[in-house]
Design a protein around this motif. Structure first.
Motif, PDB file in Angstrom:
ATOM      1  N   THR A  59     -33.121 -21.665 -12.534  1.00  0.00           N
ATOM      2  CA  THR A  59     -32.682 -23.050 -12.376  1.00  0.00           C
ATOM      3  C   THR A  59     -33.082 -23.851 -13.609  1.00  0.00           C
ATOM      4  O   THR A  59     -33.959 -23.443 -14.368  1.00  0.00           O
ATOM      5  N   ASP A  60     -32.424 -24.976 -13.792  1.00  0.00           N
ATOM      6  CA  ASP A  60     -32.682 -25.842 -14.948  1.00  0.00           C
ATOM      7  C   ASP A  60     -32.578 -25.059 -16.258  1.00  0.00           C
ATOM      8  O   ASP A  60     -33.395 -25.196 -17.160  1.00  0.00           O
ATOM      9  N   GLU A  61     -31.572 -24.218 -16.339  1.00  0.00           N
ATOM     10  CA  GLU A  61     -31.364 -23.346 -17.504  1.00  0.00           C
ATOM     11  C   GLU A  61     -31.119 -24.168 -18.765  1.00  0.00           C
ATOM     12  O   GLU A  61     -30.286 -25.072 -18.757  1.00  0.00           O
ATOM     13  N   GLN A  62     -31.824 -23.844 -19.836  1.00  0.00           N
ATOM     14  CA  GLN A  62     -31.706 -24.562 -21.100  1.00  0.00           C
ATOM     15  C   GLN A  62     -31.118 -23.689 -22.206  1.00  0.00           C
ATOM     16  O   GLN A  62     -31.189 -24.041 -23.374  1.00  0.00           O
ATOM     17  N   ARG A  63     -30.578 -22.523 -21.813  1.00  0.00           N
ATOM     18  CA  ARG A  63     -30.021 -21.606 -22.809  1.00  0.00           C
ATOM     19  C   ARG A  63     -28.578 -21.288 -22.465  1.00  0.00           C
ATOM     20  O   ARG A  63     -28.140 -21.479 -21.346  1.00  0.00           O
ATOM     21  N   THR A  64     -27.863 -20.772 -23.429  1.00  0.00           N
ATOM     22  CA  THR A  64     -26.543 -20.202 -23.226  1.00  0.00           C
ATOM     23  C   THR A  64     -26.739 -18.691 -23.145  1.00  0.00           C
ATOM     24  O   THR A  64     -27.641 -18.147 -23.790  1.00  0.00           O
ATOM     25  N   ALA A  65     -25.908 -18.015 -22.356  1.00  0.00           N
ATOM     26  CA  ALA A  65     -26.102 -16.572 -22.170  1.00  0.00           C
ATOM     27  C   ALA A  65     -24.776 -15.825 -22.174  1.00  0.00           C
ATOM     28  O   ALA A  65     -23.741 -16.363 -21.760  1.00  0.00           O
ATOM     29  N   LEU A  66     -24.865 -14.576 -22.608  1.00  0.00           N
ATOM     30  CA  LEU A  66     -23.759 -13.617 -22.580  1.00  0.00           C
ATOM     31  C   LEU A  66     -24.285 -12.385 -21.871  1.00  0.00           C
ATOM     32  O   LEU A  66     -25.378 -11.896 -22.204  1.00  0.00           O
ATOM     33  N   LEU A  78     -22.901 -11.322 -10.785  1.00  0.00           N
ATOM     34  CA  LEU A  78     -23.591 -12.513 -11.273  1.00  0.00           C
ATOM     35  C   LEU A  78     -23.254 -13.636 -10.316  1.00  0.00           C
ATOM     36  O   LEU A  78     -22.086 -13.956 -10.102  1.00  0.00           O
ATOM     37  N   GLU A  79     -24.298 -14.207  -9.719  1.00  0.00           N
ATOM     38  CA  GLU A  79     -24.106 -15.273  -8.742  1.00  0.00           C
ATOM     39  C   GLU A  79     -24.337 -16.613  -9.429  1.00  0.00           C
ATOM     40  O   GLU A  79     -25.368 -16.826 -10.053  1.00  0.00           O
ATOM     41  N   LEU A  80     -23.348 -17.487  -9.322  1.00  0.00           N
ATOM     42  CA  LEU A  80     -23.397 -18.839  -9.877  1.00  0.00           C
ATOM     43  C   LEU A  80     -23.302 -19.818  -8.713  1.00  0.00           C
ATOM     44  O   LEU A  80     -22.895 -19.432  -7.611  1.00  0.00           O
ATOM     45  N   PRO A  81     -23.664 -21.073  -8.914  1.00  0.00           N
ATOM     46  CA  PRO A  81     -23.645 -22.023  -7.795  1.00  0.00           C
ATOM     47  C   PRO A  81     -22.289 -22.147  -7.095  1.00  0.00           C
ATOM     48  O   PRO A  81     -22.229 -22.285  -5.887  1.00  0.00           O
ATOM     49  N   ASP A  82     -21.197 -22.060  -7.850  1.00  0.00           N
ATOM     50  CA  ASP A  82     -19.889 -22.292  -7.254  1.00  0.00           C
ATOM     51  C   ASP A  82     -19.001 -21.057  -7.153  1.00  0.00           C
ATOM     52  O   ASP A  82     -17.872 -21.136  -6.680  1.00  0.00           O
ATOM     53  N   ARG A  83     -19.513 -19.908  -7.606  1.00  0.00           N
ATOM     54  CA  ARG A  83     -18.713 -18.681  -7.508  1.00  0.00           C
ATOM     55  C   ARG A  83     -19.552 -17.466  -7.856  1.00  0.00           C
ATOM     56  O   ARG A  83     -20.655 -17.582  -8.371  1.00  0.00           O
ATOM     57  N   GLY A  90     -27.633 -25.422 -18.234  1.00  0.00           N
ATOM     58  CA  GLY A  90     -27.495 -26.156 -16.988  1.00  0.00           C
ATOM     59  C   GLY A  90     -26.860 -25.372 -15.855  1.00  0.00           C
ATOM     60  O   GLY A  90     -26.732 -25.890 -14.751  1.00  0.00           O
ATOM     61  N   VAL A  91     -26.445 -24.120 -16.093  1.00  0.00           N
ATOM     62  CA  VAL A  91     -25.812 -23.314 -15.043  1.00  0.00           C
ATOM     63  C   VAL A  91     -26.869 -22.430 -14.386  1.00  0.00           C
ATOM     64  O   VAL A  91     -27.376 -21.487 -14.999  1.00  0.00           O
TER      65      VAL A  91
END
Length: 127
Positions: free
Chosen positions: A56-63, A74-79, A95-96
């Motif tokens: 939570t409160d992610e401050q990075r971008t990821a691949l 991969l579980e995300l808040p909306d999908r 932020g994701v």
């Protein structure tokens, strides 16, 4: 060339010592794998493993790229994103919130940037 500026290794051998991470701020300064710019992980996950808690409160971008095995979820808040075939990948930004679950044995390559202290979590759990 200075031998201290080159590191040759094997992701399957080196990764487990740092939770799969091959590059990032958590490796010692002076080690060619130390970086505050980027983190790289060779993730080997057995079927049924899950992230120990949501990020939570992610401050990075990821691949995240599926190298072998799968499906990997991969579980995300909306999908939920399903990486089913080698080469499938997903990118998410700052932020994701996210979590993950290995439906089958899977090997993944993760890249995150920047490399920030304080984001370590407990090892994966079995569901």
């Amino acid at each position: 060339m200075d031998d201290d500026s080159v590191y040759v290794g094997n992701a399957g051998v080196d990764g487990p010592a740092e939770g799969g991470w091959l590059l990032g701020h958590f490796l010692p300064p002076g080690d060619p794998r130390h970086s505050t710019d980027v983190e790289v992980k060779w993730g080997v996950h057995a079927a049924g493993e899950a992230r120990s808690r949501w990020a939570t409160d992610e401050q990075r971008t990821a691949l995240l790229v599926l190298v072998s095995g799968g499906p990997f979820r991969l579980e995300l808040p909306d999908r939920t994103v399903l990486l089913a075939e080698p080469g499938d990948y997903v990118v998410w930004g700052r932020g994701v919130d996210h979590s993950w679950y290995a439906e089958r044995d899977s090997v993944l390559l993760a890249v995150r940037w920047p490399s920030l202290p304080g984001y370590r979590v407990a090892p994966p759990v079995r569901r």
